[in-house]
Every structure is written in structure tokens, then in C-alpha cells.
Design a protein around this motif. Structure first.
Motif, mmCIF file in Angstrom:
data_model
loop_
_atom_site.group_PDB
_atom_site.id
_atom_site.type_symbol
_atom_site.label_atom_id
_atom_site.label_comp_id
_atom_site.label_asym_id
_atom_site.label_seq_id
_atom_site.Cartn_x
_atom_site.Cartn_y
_atom_site.Cartn_z
ATOM 1 N N TYR A 122 0.813 -1.216 0.000
ATOM 2 C CA TYR A 122 0.000 0.000 0.000
ATOM 3 C C TYR A 122 0.846 1.265 0.000
ATOM 4 O O TYR A 122 0.406 2.303 0.487
ATOM 5 N N ALA A 147 -4.001 2.791 -3.240
ATOM 6 C CA ALA A 147 -5.348 2.739 -2.680
ATOM 7 C C ALA A 147 -5.577 1.427 -1.958
ATOM 8 O O ALA A 147 -4.937 0.414 -2.233
ATOM 9 N N SER A 148 -6.514 1.451 -1.010
ATOM 10 C CA SER A 148 -6.853 0.252 -0.248
ATOM 11 C C SER A 148 -8.260 0.394 0.317
ATOM 12 O O SER A 148 -8.734 1.503 0.573
ATOM 13 N N TYR A 149 -8.902 -0.736 0.534
ATOM 14 C CA TYR A 149 -10.183 -0.760 1.226
ATOM 15 C C TYR A 149 -10.016 -1.129 2.692
ATOM 16 O O TYR A 149 -10.976 -1.066 3.457
ATOM 17 N N THR A 150 -8.807 -1.531 3.102
ATOM 18 C CA THR A 150 -8.641 -2.073 4.447
ATOM 19 C C THR A 150 -7.479 -1.477 5.232
ATOM 20 O O THR A 150 -7.481 -1.537 6.454
ATOM 21 N N CYS A 151 -6.461 -0.926 4.570
ATOM 22 C CA CYS A 151 -5.232 -0.507 5.245
ATOM 23 C C CYS A 151 -4.886 0.942 4.908
ATOM 24 O O CYS A 151 -5.237 1.436 3.829
ATOM 25 N N TRP A 178 -5.859 6.891 -1.705
ATOM 26 C CA TRP A 178 -7.201 6.816 -1.125
ATOM 27 C C TRP A 178 -7.341 5.540 -0.322
ATOM 28 O O TRP A 178 -7.023 4.458 -0.799
ATOM 29 N N ASP A 179 -7.804 5.689 0.914
ATOM 30 C CA ASP A 179 -8.212 4.547 1.723
ATOM 31 C C ASP A 179 -9.731 4.612 1.787
ATOM 32 O O ASP A 179 -10.304 5.563 2.313
ATOM 33 N N TYR A 180 -10.391 3.607 1.241
ATOM 34 C CA TYR A 180 -11.826 3.665 1.060
ATOM 35 C C TYR A 180 -12.615 3.228 2.284
ATOM 36 O O TYR A 180 -13.842 3.168 2.239
ATOM 37 N N ASP A 181 -11.933 2.912 3.415
ATOM 38 C CA ASP A 181 -12.709 2.524 4.591
ATOM 39 C C ASP A 181 -13.233 3.767 5.293
ATOM 40 O O ASP A 181 -13.027 4.900 4.864
ATOM 41 N N GLY A 184 -10.599 6.737 6.328
ATOM 42 C CA GLY A 184 -9.918 7.514 5.306
ATOM 43 C C GLY A 184 -8.452 7.750 5.592
ATOM 44 O O GLY A 184 -8.009 8.878 5.754
ATOM 45 N N GLU A 211 -6.447 11.946 1.416
ATOM 46 C CA GLU A 211 -7.223 12.344 2.594
ATOM 47 C C GLU A 211 -6.414 13.302 3.463
ATOM 48 O O GLU A 211 -6.949 14.270 3.999
#
Length: 351
Positions: A122, A147-151, A178-181, A184, A211
């Protein structure tokens, strides 16, 4: 594509110097004439050699996740970044430095675009430097994303950990993290530094997003030295997140510092210009112009520095932003004859 003003003669003289030096003391490997890919050129080189890359677009195996392997070599394009492109095609990043390379390992004259970190990592969409300190000169970084959805994610274009990397005469345009969780946790749209000491000069940062720290982020006792750079239209996901720079950590004390001299920070699309995580982080500015940033210019941890040390808040009067021209108009307060420092402020002269 916006790019920094280059003196073609300087590039040619530098190339001739490399070739002349190489003919006596080291080898020059040509890509693709001698080796078909950039990685193959590096693999066939020894420390002190130059890998010289011809005009063209380089993609796919051998031109992706490129590793110097600890070799202290120069990787250089023949005719500059507009003519020599590493297109990662969102299949990985361009370069991975992790073998203790120092500043004599150099990348010069490439466009690095469409990079992403490899799967399950990441950091650093374009270049990842870990305990290594290459020099990065005259490069364009465009549309690289981490980018990540988790980290948490760091460094859309460049990530540095335990590094003293020097970046000079580069353009960073439209890179992002971008962190999509829910929280942010995306840090440093162009560059993120942890436990590092980076020097950055004569660079343009435009349209980068994160972010936190739309252009730059530094934490874990990092130090940034930034000189003669122009920051334009960078953005963050939060109002208190620094459209140009976020310094430190939101959650724990973190002694990180940044020194900015002769820089323009202008027209950030969201967030204050510079944000410090807490009082242990120190941003020191001299001969800088902050103007038109959506969340505020001289506020927060730098509020007391306006109108001191040659700092100002004045429209920089770029020549023609819509046409990609961020040179200064004759009447700009960033021109040497129009400010108290008597210096050029920003990356571009009057033009």
C-alpha cells in the motif's frame, strides 16, 4: 501535460558528460539496442555504469517493478521525460529500491505514469524507497495511485522509509492516495515520507489528492527540506488535512519537521495549505507565498509566520494556468524584483 521548464542544452551537456565519463571509466548500456528492457539493462550493468534509454513507451515485464539490486548506476533517458515514458498500466509500480542504494544511484529524465503498488502492498504507486536513497531528477509523475479498502496507504507517486532521497526538477500531476474505509487513512497524494530526510527542489505539484497531505506527508521523525517549488490545486478529503502538506500524525505525538523556502502554495481545492498533527510538528517557512487555498492560507501551525521572514499572501499572477503555463507574469510578487527577499519564489521564473 504540464512539465517544468527545461534547458535542453543542459540535458545534452549532462548526457555528453555521462557518455564521456563512461567511455573511460565505465560502460554505457543502451536500451533497447543492447538490452530489450530497462530491467535487463540494469541487470547487465555494474556500479558506475550508465543505462541509457531511447525514446519510446516502456511497459510490461522488464519495465515494471524495476529493481536496481543495490547497484550504484545512472538510469537516464536520451531525450527527457516527454520522450521516454514508463507506463505501468496499473499492473505495478515503476521502481522498487530496497537494497541500500545511495544518492549515486540515479533516475533521470522519465515520465512515470499509471503506477500502483503490487498486490497486498500500500505504498508508493510510482516509486518505493526503503532504506535506500536514490536521486530522482527531471521526472514527471502522472496518474499514479496507491489505494486500499482495508489498510492505510502512503505516497501516490513516491514513498520513502528510512531514506534521504533527493528529488529535483520533477513534476507531480494528478497522483493520489485513497483509503476507502470509514476512517480515510490515505497520506501524501504525491510523496509520503516516514523516518526519512527528503530534499525537494524546483518541482511542480499540481492536482494531487489524498485524505491527508494532498501533495506531501511526513511522519515518524521525518524531515523535509523544500525549496523553489510550486504547489497548485492540490486537495484533501478533510478541511483540517493540509492540501499541500500534512506534518506528523493524527493519533500519537510525532516529531516531524518541514522547512519550505521560496515556494508558492496556491489555490488548494480543499483544506488549509499546511496542517500539523500537533504542537510537536514544526513547519518553518521563509520567502513563501501562500494564496487562495480553499481552507485557508496562513492559519493553524503557521499562522504567526505571515509577513515575517519574507513570507507573503499575494496572488502569484501565473501567466496562463488554463494553458498549462505557471510561469510568472512581470508584475508577480514572486518575481525577484517584486518581493522583499529579492529572489524568485516558486519553480518557474518570469516567462
Amino acid at each position: 501535460m504540464l512539465s517544468i521548464h527545461r534547458m535542453k542544452l543542459v540535458h545534452i551537456l549532462g548526457l555528453l558528460l555521462v557518455l564521456t565519463h563512461g567511455s573511460v571509466l565505465s560502460a554505457t548500456i543502451h536500451v533497447p539496442a543492447d538490452q530489450s528492457t530497462i530491467q535487463a539493462g540494469i541487470d547487465s550493468a555494474s556500479s558506475g555504469d550508465t543505462v541509457l534509454v531511447a525514446d519510446g513507451t516502456y511497459s510490461g515485464e522488464g519495465n515494471l517493478n524495476i529493481d536496481f539490486g543495490g547497484k550504484l548506476i545512472v538510469l537516464m533517458s536520451e531525450n527527457g521525460p516527454e520522450a521516454t515514458i514508463i507506463d505501468c498500466q496499473q499492473a505495478g509500480r515503476a521502481f522498487y529500491f530496497h537494497s541500500g542504494e545511495d544518492s549515486t544511484a540515479r533516475i533521470e529524465g522519465f515520465t512515470i505514469e499509471n503506477g500502483v503498488p503490487p498486490a497486498e502492498t500500500y505504498t508508493g504507486g510510482g516509486i518505493h524507497c526503503e532504506n535506500s536513497s536514490p536521486s530522482i531528477i527531471d521526472c514527471i509523475f502522472s496518474n499514479n495511485v496507491a489505494a486500499s479498502y482495508t489498510c492505510p496507504v502512503y505516497g501516490g507517486a513516491v514513498y520513502a522509509f528510512g531514506s534521504t532521497t533527493h528529488l529535483s526538477k520533477c513534476v507531480f500531476q494528478d497522483n493520489a492516495v485513497w483509503d476507502y474505509d470509514l476512517w480515510g487513512e490515505g497520506w501524501g497524494g504525491a510523496i509520503a515520507a516516514q523516518q526519512s530526510m527528503l530534499t525537494i527542489d524546483t518541482c511542480l505539484f499540481i492536482g494531487n489528492r489524498a485524505e491527508y497531505g494532498g501533495a506531501l506527508f511526513a511522519s515518524e521523525s521525518s524531515e523535509l527540506a523544500v525549496e523553489n517549488c510550486t504547489f497548485y490545486a492540490n486537495s484533501t478529503g478533510f478541511e483540517d488535512a493540509g492540501s499541500t502538506l500534512f506534518l506528523g500524525n493524527r493519533f500519537t505525538p510525532d516529531i516531524s519537521t518541514a522547512t519550505l523556502e521560496k515556494c508558492i502554495i496556491s489555490f488548494g481545492r480543499s483544506g488549509s495549505a499546511i496542517q500539523c498533527g500537533d504542537s510537536t510538528n514544526i513547519a518553518s517557512l521563509a520567502c513563501c507565498n501562500l494564496f487562495g487555498n480553499a481552507g485557508g492560507d496562513w492559519i493553524g501551525c503557521i499562522a504567526d509566520q505571515v509577513d515575517t521572514n519574507g513570507n507573503l499572501s499575494s496572488n502569484p499572477l501565473f501567466c496562463a494556468v488554463g494553458d498549462g503555463n505557471l510561469f510568472l507574469s512581470n508584475s508577480s510578487s514572486c518575481a525577484p524584483e517584486n518581493n522583499d527577499c529579492n529572489v524568485q519564489i516558486g519553480a518557474f521564473p518570469v516567462g
